[in-house]
Design an enzyme around this catalytic site. Structure first.
Site, PDB file in Angstrom:
ATOM      1  CB  CYS A 179      -1.112   0.204   1.264  1.00 53.96           C
ATOM      2  SG  CYS A 179      -1.990   1.516   0.933  1.00 53.96           S
ATOM      3  CG  HIS A 232      -3.769  -3.433   2.996  1.00 54.46           C
ATOM      4  ND1 HIS A 232      -2.514  -3.112   4.377  1.00 54.46           N
ATOM      5  CD2 HIS A 232      -4.295  -2.157   2.666  1.00 54.46           C
ATOM      6  CE1 HIS A 232      -2.090  -1.351   3.924  1.00 54.46           C
ATOM      7  NE2 HIS A 232      -3.227  -1.777   3.320  1.00 54.46           N
TER       8      HIS A 232
END
Length: 520
Positions: free
Chosen positions: A330, A455
């Site tokens: 991310c 994630h």
């Protein structure tokens, strides 16, 4: 309602364990935290964002998490500024004073409507407070502790951490700072993280009950190595140096100031050959086999931290070693690119454009809409990630499959583009619920540097073990052919911690406080 004498006394873990206990006892429980300040977040099935602790608590209850379980999430961006997420959607960027003066007076309706929906749906709602109910400067506009207990007419159990020392002063001092009608709501105490001989503590417990007229409902033992996802980064202080022992793979996670969703690496830390360390300086970096750049709520600001601390230069030197990999998740993925642009001041800073680390030919632009979605898919047939593909043995948990499945979730406000796809390789083919498949993530063709928005990627058991085996092979180590199920391990951990609480708590009295009949 479970409240604490301070932050990090164990409210979230105890709430999670009680969720599991009530489920085991035949009730339909649900968690609730009206306002949560955390950078570890969770994506619900309908693509909304809540605090990770409430997501884990819902899993312990055996139910799907919804935004009613955490209607207000505060995500700090920089000092004194936060993104306010209401029912899973970004509402505004606010300073602490603006939030207190302009948002909180209107928040009661949002909170109570969410709570009422839960109470009409479930048998038991476990409400978790935040910080301490005795924060004098915050009490007049409190929506998460005693005011909320009053609105809900809920009995309160007060939790304190004896491992910190001063447990009796913490409990009595908290009661002294509460209003008389608030003290009347406190129906019991739980003392957490006790390591000693309970008989030596008993005189203090007797004194406490005589002094306050409130019973001690249990003294909980110090439970080592709790593997329930943490709410915020304060727990990283205890993980700084990783495991004791001589694990064969050393992974360094960069702990920058606004680190988020560091639970991405929990699954890696439970592998027997892995040591995870959280580092903040070049001196702490050591000689890792992989360097992991986690998520962040302030990509540009935390990239500045890497530069000012000397970590960026140290990382560049380390990945020149043959077997060392650099992985970005991310915000860490965004840092690996060449350019970062923030035209709408999404990250609440004055920098509209910044130079990335230049490891991948990517550019990221931060937009005003946030992407929050669960995703699943496969490792690309032609991918650069060094993984161990061929595994023999019918009982191996990492037996080769084609294609290799992965799961995860996305939480980001940046859109990342690749300018020179011929120089790099796509990593994954993923799909969003109800959507078409598309490529996600990029890596150098030698597999040294790669990044993704996914994630939770390392909770995909086969991928996790195969990637670690790729690291092992690059060091000349034989692969490990067995791994564990992250999903099953999570369920076992809920049961383990619940059993520890069940043996230490006066559950009959707790059921009585709740107005429920004790299960036979």
């Amino acid at each position: 309602m479970l409240q604490g004498t301070a932050s990090d006394v164990g409210k979230s873990v105890i709430t999670t364990a009680l969720c599991r206990i009530f489920k085991q006892d035949g009730f339909r429980p649900a968690p609730f935290k009206s306002q949560n300040m955390a950078l570890n977040s969770y994506v619900t099935e309908d693509g909304k964002e809540i605090g990770r602790a409430q997501g884990a608590q819902a899993e312990a209850c055996g139910i799907e998490a919804t935004t009613d379980m955490n209607p207000i999430l505060i995500k700090p961006v920089r000092d004194m500024h936060s993104q306010i997420v209401v029912h899973g959607v970004p509402f505004a960027q606010m300073s602490a004073s603006d939030y207190r003066q302009h948002f909180l007076p209107e928040a009661k309706q949002t909170v109570m409507e969410a709570l009422d929906r839960l109470r009409s749906t479930y048998d038991v709602v476990l409400m978790e407070g935040a910080g301490s109910p005795a924060e004098i400067n915050l009490k007049d506009r409190d929506i998460v502790n005693m005011n909320l207990a009053g609105w809900a007419d809920a009995p309160v159990i007060l939790i304190s951490d004896i491992d910190r020392g001063g447990v009796f002063a913490s409990i009595v001092g908290t009661l002294e700072l509460l209003e008389p009608h608030e003290v009347q709501r406190v129906k019991g105490f739980i003392i957490n993280k006790f390591r000693g001989d309970l008989s030596l503590l008993q005189p203090g417990l007797d004194w406490l009950e005589e002094r306050t007229g409130i019973p001690v409902l249990g003294v909980l033992p110090y439970i080592r190595d709790i593997q329930i996802e943490a709410e915020d980064s304060v727990v990283l202080d205890s993980l700084r140096h990783g495991k004791s022992g001589q694990q064969e793979l050393d992974l360094a996670v960069i702990r920058y100031p606004r680190i988020s969703n560091f639970t991405d690496f929990d699954a890696l830390s439970r592998e027997p050959d892995v040591n995870i360390r959280y580092v903040t300086s070049p001196e702490e970096l050591g000689s890792p086999d992989a360097i992991l750049l986690p998520g962040t709520k302030d990509t540009i600001g935390d990239l500045e931290f890497l530069r000012e601390s000397g970590l960026e230069q140290a990382i560049a030197r380390h990945i020149e070693r043959e077997h060392v990999q650099l992985v970005g998740i991310c915000g860490g993925y965004q840092m690996l690119g060449q350019h970062l642009k923030d035209p709408f001041a999404v990250e609440a800073n004055q920098v509209q454009e910044a130079r990335g680390m230049g490891m991948l030919p990517l550019s990221t632009t931060f937009l005003q809409n946030k992407q929050t979605v669960r995703a699943s898919g496969w490792v690309q047939v032609k991918h650069p990630i060094r993984i161990h593909k061929e595994v023999d043995g019918a009982h191996s948990a990492v037996q080769s499959a084609s294609p290799m499945p992965i799961e995860g979730y996305e939480i980001h406000m940046g859109v990342t583009e690749c300018h020179e796809p011929e120089r790099v390789s796509a990593l994954f083919e993923i799909r969003h619920p109800g959507g078409q498949s598309f490529n996600e993530g990029w890596g150098t063709q030698d597999g040294k540097v790669w990044g993704t928005y996914l994630h939770g990627l390392f909770e995909s058991d086969q991928f996790r073990r195969s990637w670690l085996n790729g690291l092992r092979e690059s060091k000349g180590l034989a692969p490990l052919l067995e791994t564990y199920s992250a999903r099953e391990r999570k369920e076992m951990e809920f049961d383990r911690v619940a059993e520890s609480l069940r043996s230490a708590l006066d559950l009959e009295r707790i059921y009585e406080i709740m107005g429920l009949q004790t299960p036979q």
